[in-house]
Motif scaffolding. Structure first.
Motif, mmCIF file in Angstrom:
data_model
loop_
_atom_site.group_PDB
_atom_site.id
_atom_site.type_symbol
_atom_site.label_atom_id
_atom_site.label_comp_id
_atom_site.label_asym_id
_atom_site.label_seq_id
_atom_site.Cartn_x
_atom_site.Cartn_y
_atom_site.Cartn_z
ATOM 1 N N THR A 32 8.656 13.695 -0.631
ATOM 2 C CA THR A 32 8.133 13.343 0.154
ATOM 3 C C THR A 32 7.293 12.984 1.267
ATOM 4 O OG1 THR A 32 8.194 10.883 -0.291
ATOM 5 C CG2 THR A 32 7.506 11.546 -2.226
ATOM 6 N N HIS A 33 6.173 13.358 2.053
ATOM 7 C CA HIS A 33 6.509 13.611 3.472
ATOM 8 C C HIS A 33 4.698 12.556 3.866
ATOM 9 C CE1 HIS A 33 4.825 15.834 7.117
ATOM 10 N NE2 HIS A 33 5.986 15.143 7.430
ATOM 11 N N VAL A 34 5.056 11.792 5.048
ATOM 12 C CA VAL A 34 3.390 11.802 5.631
ATOM 13 C C VAL A 34 3.354 12.387 6.941
ATOM 14 C CG1 VAL A 34 2.638 9.685 5.760
ATOM 15 C CG2 VAL A 34 3.166 9.490 3.965
ATOM 16 N N PRO A 35 3.092 12.640 7.314
ATOM 17 C CA PRO A 35 2.746 12.963 8.854
ATOM 18 C C PRO A 35 2.400 11.740 10.081
ATOM 19 C CG PRO A 35 0.498 13.151 7.874
ATOM 20 C CD PRO A 35 1.065 13.037 6.591
ATOM 21 N N PRO A 36 3.591 12.287 11.015
ATOM 22 C CA PRO A 36 3.070 11.021 11.960
ATOM 23 C C PRO A 36 2.161 10.544 12.120
ATOM 24 C CG PRO A 36 4.062 12.351 12.900
ATOM 25 C CD PRO A 36 4.017 13.605 11.984
ATOM 26 N N GLY A 37 2.138 8.944 12.408
ATOM 27 C CA GLY A 37 1.206 8.035 12.628
ATOM 28 C C GLY A 37 -0.053 8.006 11.430
ATOM 29 N N ARG A 38 0.394 8.845 10.501
ATOM 30 C CA ARG A 38 -0.599 7.859 8.987
ATOM 31 C C ARG A 38 0.466 7.589 7.503
ATOM 32 N NH1 ARG A 38 -3.661 13.715 8.533
ATOM 33 N NH2 ARG A 38 -4.352 13.959 10.740
ATOM 34 N N ALA A 39 1.428 6.185 8.221
ATOM 35 C CA ALA A 39 1.961 6.343 7.211
ATOM 36 C C ALA A 39 0.883 5.355 5.880
ATOM 37 C CB ALA A 39 2.881 4.397 8.147
ATOM 38 N N GLY A 40 0.986 5.785 4.824
ATOM 39 C CA GLY A 40 0.931 5.432 3.779
ATOM 40 C C GLY A 40 1.508 4.335 3.286
ATOM 41 N N ARG A 41 1.057 3.356 1.445
ATOM 42 C CA ARG A 41 2.132 1.976 1.312
ATOM 43 C C ARG A 41 3.078 3.701 0.605
ATOM 44 N NH1 ARG A 41 -2.482 -0.065 -3.089
ATOM 45 N NH2 ARG A 41 -3.942 2.118 -2.448
ATOM 46 N N GLY A 42 4.228 3.283 0.164
ATOM 47 C CA GLY A 42 5.436 3.897 -0.087
ATOM 48 C C GLY A 42 5.995 4.302 0.574
ATOM 49 N N THR A 43 5.702 4.405 1.774
ATOM 50 C CA THR A 43 6.462 5.107 3.196
ATOM 51 C C THR A 43 7.988 4.376 3.278
ATOM 52 O OG1 THR A 43 5.904 3.565 4.760
ATOM 53 C CG2 THR A 43 5.022 5.546 4.112
ATOM 54 N N ALA A 44 8.070 3.140 2.697
ATOM 55 C CA ALA A 44 9.924 2.600 2.857
ATOM 56 C C ALA A 44 10.113 1.723 1.356
ATOM 57 C CB ALA A 44 9.411 1.070 4.116
ATOM 58 N N GLY A 45 11.079 1.503 1.388
ATOM 59 C CA GLY A 45 11.947 0.790 0.154
ATOM 60 C C GLY A 45 12.362 2.233 -0.873
ATOM 61 N N ALA A 46 13.649 1.712 -1.476
ATOM 62 C CA ALA A 46 14.341 2.460 -2.781
ATOM 63 C C ALA A 46 12.730 2.541 -3.943
ATOM 64 C CB ALA A 46 15.238 1.856 -3.260
ATOM 65 N N GLY A 47 11.606 2.019 -3.760
ATOM 66 C CA GLY A 47 10.982 2.539 -5.565
ATOM 67 C C GLY A 47 10.521 3.850 -5.089
ATOM 68 N N GLY A 48 9.298 4.570 -5.804
ATOM 69 C CA GLY A 48 8.964 5.258 -6.147
ATOM 70 C C GLY A 48 8.000 6.007 -5.105
ATOM 71 N N GLY A 49 7.636 6.758 -4.870
ATOM 72 C CA GLY A 49 6.974 7.519 -3.864
ATOM 73 C C GLY A 49 5.805 8.231 -4.005
ATOM 74 N N GLY A 50 4.965 7.463 -5.003
ATOM 75 C CA GLY A 50 3.573 7.828 -5.488
ATOM 76 C C GLY A 50 2.346 7.593 -4.528
ATOM 77 N N GLY A 51 3.483 6.046 -4.287
ATOM 78 C CA GLY A 51 1.969 5.362 -3.159
ATOM 79 C C GLY A 51 1.235 6.314 -1.220
ATOM 80 N N LEU A 52 2.462 7.634 -1.424
ATOM 81 C CA LEU A 52 2.429 8.484 -0.626
ATOM 82 C C LEU A 52 1.438 9.281 -0.187
ATOM 83 C CD1 LEU A 52 5.980 8.913 0.289
ATOM 84 C CD2 LEU A 52 4.781 7.900 1.743
ATOM 85 N N ALA A 53 0.595 9.492 -1.626
ATOM 86 C CA ALA A 53 -0.459 10.380 -1.808
ATOM 87 C C ALA A 53 -1.352 9.468 -0.595
ATOM 88 C CB ALA A 53 -1.131 10.566 -3.320
ATOM 89 N N LEU A 54 -1.061 8.098 -1.523
ATOM 90 C CA LEU A 54 -2.658 7.724 -0.774
ATOM 91 C C LEU A 54 -2.984 7.695 0.840
ATOM 92 C CD1 LEU A 54 -2.114 4.210 -2.446
ATOM 93 C CD2 LEU A 54 -3.890 6.040 -3.293
ATOM 94 N N ALA A 55 -2.131 8.215 1.686
ATOM 95 C CA ALA A 55 -2.031 8.453 3.207
ATOM 96 C C ALA A 55 -2.513 10.066 3.397
ATOM 97 C CB ALA A 55 -0.851 8.479 3.780
ATOM 98 N N GLN A 56 -4.035 10.003 4.321
ATOM 99 C CA GLN A 56 -4.026 11.256 4.869
ATOM 100 C C GLN A 56 -2.856 12.097 4.849
ATOM 101 O OE1 GLN A 56 -7.324 11.060 7.165
ATOM 102 N NE2 GLN A 56 -7.688 13.199 7.290
ATOM 103 N N GLY A 57 -3.374 13.494 4.042
ATOM 104 C CA GLY A 57 -2.146 14.443 4.564
ATOM 105 C C GLY A 57 -0.500 14.063 4.406
#
Length: 388
Positions: A249-274
């Motif tokens: 998973t990848h979130v561009p700088p300055g657009r951190a979304g849910r799921g960017t940290a921790g050892a859980g699943g990465g699906g929440g990253l899709a909620l962040a723009q880009g």
């Protein structure tokens, strides 16, 4: 004759020494080398066709690593403090760390367990507690210098040989040239001869600042946050490494979304723009001629618009979602993808030599309705449509 190729000096010694046939026993209340002070028991044996064997149980306060360079010449400059044991023979050196503290300009380690140094390296429940340890400390011990640079803080347990090595660790890596960092969790088995093999090997990088991997290659310019998780089993040079649900998973700088940290699943990253998320399953195999891929995956989604911020030379942009497959040797790799894109639905088929992509490739694209090509190729006039 010669016991060790390098000489060492004993400055002072206090204790009891006695000889029993082909054995020398010493109980030392104080032993002074040039830059070291220690106490303990020494047992030296010889004869029987097996050379000299030395056993030591001692306590160092401190022991300068330079003073034992005649035994191991790959140690960094620094000091060891605390209880330790060692056994030296023609086969090699076995170090028994007993909460021994190692300090140097390359960082600090508290070690428990065994480390064998001979023609092969071996570990016996070696538990390392690292603090700000520079990865450059591994340079004298590996054939090829590790491409990754930085400093480690955390714990790592090693048991076995380089053929069958069990690992368990949780470590923070800080990039030496920036503020980028990552947390790596690893557990399972691995081997390095012949080739690379793994047994239920789980790796997680979370949280992950992609900039922490910049030292791997000059082309690694990806920036932003994210997560990596994968499980691997099998042999690269045998039936292949089986990759189970590799998740990037990848979130561009300055657009951190849910799921960017921790050892859980990465699906929440899709909620962040880009944000991008790519999952892969399959196998990777290698022989004397090539590396072979048999992979299937999903883009959910892949944002080339965001990735162009890190790789401005990319000719494409837009959002891509759907499935893909990659099969064959890297020298003649076939890929197929069924995608929903910013320009419309798209089917892609391509074939190329992964080592020489710019020299020759075959690309077929099928759009099932009017397709806005300029939404994906920024160099084209807007709007530019392709009609199937």
């Amino acid at each position: 004759g010669e016991v060790w190729p390098r000489s060492f000096r004993v400055i002072g010694m206090e204790g009891d020494v006695r000889r029993e046939g082909s054995r020398l026993l010493a109980s030392l209340r104080a032993l002074a080398l040039e830059n070291s002070r220690a106490e303990g028991r020494v047992d030296v044996r010889w004869g029987g066709g097996s050379g000299i064997r030395v056993s030591v149980e001692g306590n160092a306060e401190p022991l300068a690593l330079d003073d034992i360079g005649f035994i191991v010449d790959r140690l960094p400059r620094g000091h060891a403090r605390g209880p330790f044991g060692l056994e030296l023979s023609d086969d090699g050196l076995l170090l028994d760390f007993q909460g021994t503290r190692l300090t140097s300009e390359l960082g600090n380690i508290t070690a428990r367990g065994g480390l064998f140094l001979g023609e092969e390296i071996g570990f016996t429940d070696l538990d390392l507690d690292m603090a700000d340890l520079d990865l450059a400390v591994t340079d004298p011990w590996v054939v090829d210098t590790l491409p990754l640079r930085g400093r480690l803080t955390g714990s790592l347990i090693l048991d076995g040989s380089m053929d069958e090595l069990q690992v368990d660790g949780l470590m923070d890596l800080a990039d030496s040239d920036s503020t980028a960092f990552l947390t790596a969790g690893i557990s399972g088995g691995m081997g390095f001869r012949p080739g690379f093999s793994a047994s239920s090997l789980d790796l997680t990088l979370a949280p992950l600042d992609w900039g922490a991997l910049a030292s791997v290659s000059p082309s690694m310019t990806l920036r932003g946050s994210g997560r990596v998780g994968l499980s691997v089993s099998g042999s690269l040079w045998g039936d292949g490494l089986r990759i189970e649900e590799a998740d990037f998973t990848h979130v561009p700088p300055g657009r951190a979304g849910r799921g960017t940290a921790g050892a859980g699943g990465g699906g929440g990253l899709a909620l962040a723009q880009g944000a991008s998320r790519v999952t892969l399953n399959g196998s990777v195999r290698r022989d004397s001629t090539s590396t072979y891929l048999d992979l299937s995956g999903n883009l959910s989604p892949l944002s080339l618009t965001a990735l162009r911020g890190s790789f401005p030379e990319l000719p494409l942009e837009g959002e891509y979602q759907g499935s893909l497959e990659a099969r064959g040797p890297l020298s003649d790799l076939s890929m197929e993808a069924e995608l929903e894109t910013s320009g419309g639905p798209l089917t892609l088929r391509t074939r190329f030599d992964a080592g020489r992509v710019r020299e020759s490739y075959l690309l077929e694209a099928e759009a099932r309705e009017p397709f806005v090509l300029s939404n994906l190729v920024p160099a084209l006039p807007d709007p530019t449509e392709a009609v199937s």
